[in-house]
Write a protein that holds these residues in place. Structure first.
Motif: not given
Length: 217
Positions: A1-10, A77-92
């Motif tokens: 599973m790929i989980v991304a943590l995202l919000n335009q607000k920092g 993700a092929r070599d992981a059970d979970h991929v966690v993405i720490d996303g960027p603020p304000r980079v469309a």
């Protein structure tokens, strides 16, 4: 599973949640990779601080702050059970790439009306991504909540009828998270049975129960 943590607000706690979710899943025996997709590189800084302190490696951290993330994350993700993405603020461009990479998008918000309004742009990008990824799941996460405050309760009630909905698990405003971030450690390494560790464990468990891939919201 790929989980991304995202919000335009920092400043909503994306990196703290990303690191601690990755750490919790690693504690449970999962193979985890954290992708630092924020040009500020805070998760990479945490990993380097951890290495300098001599603490054992608990999960891999890689820097991929580029808009090809949606093509590169599935390879990880092929070599992981979970991929966690720490996303960027304000980079469309980066944000769109992270959305296209994810199975589940977590949108951290603080219990404040201002945070809700600031999420509008994020929700527009989510709707755009769902044109290409209609099964993309998303949830709000209430973060940095004061204990039993009226505003936290009101925010949770407002988001309960929202699309995307809010997760039941909430994360408190805890000094221990800041201490852990500065030292390259996790809250559970300071206090395995403390409130911070228990809140992260509850959040990780709720996410796993979502059965992402079959969800429609």
């Amino acid at each position: 599973m790929i989980v991304a943590l995202l919000n335009q607000k920092g400043g909503v706690g994306k990196t703290t949640l990303a690191l601690h979710l990755a750490g919790e899943w690693a504690r449970r025996g999962k193979r985890v990779t954290l992708v630092d997709a924020d040009p500020q590189g805070s998760a990479l800084d945490w990993s380097q601080q951890r290495s300098r302190s001599g603490a054992p490696r608990v999960f891999g951290v890689v820097g991929l702050a580029r808009d090809t993330l949606h093509r590169e994350a599935p390879e990880l993700a092929r070599d992981a059970d979970h991929v966690v993405i720490d996303g960027p603020p304000r980079v469309a461009g980066l944000m769109r790439s992270a959305l296209l990479a994810a199975d589940l998008v977590l949108i951290p918000v603080q219990p404040s009306p201002l945070d809700g309004w600031a999420s509008a742009e994020m929700l527009a990008l989510l709707a755009e991504a769902r044109i290409y990824r209609p099964q993309l799941a998303a949830r709000f996460v209430l973060n940095r909540c004061g204990a039993r405050t009226i505003i936290a309760r009101d925010t949770a009630e407002t988001l309960a009828d929202h699309d995307p909905p809010v997760l039941a698990a909430t994360i408190g405003q805890r000094v221990l998270f800041a201490t852990a971030a500065q030292s390259g450690q996790l809250a559970c390494e300071f206090d395995d049975d403390g409130l911070a560790a228990r809140e992260i464990a509850a959040l990780a468990s709720e996410i796993e129960r979502l059965r992402v891939g079959t969800a429609t919201s």
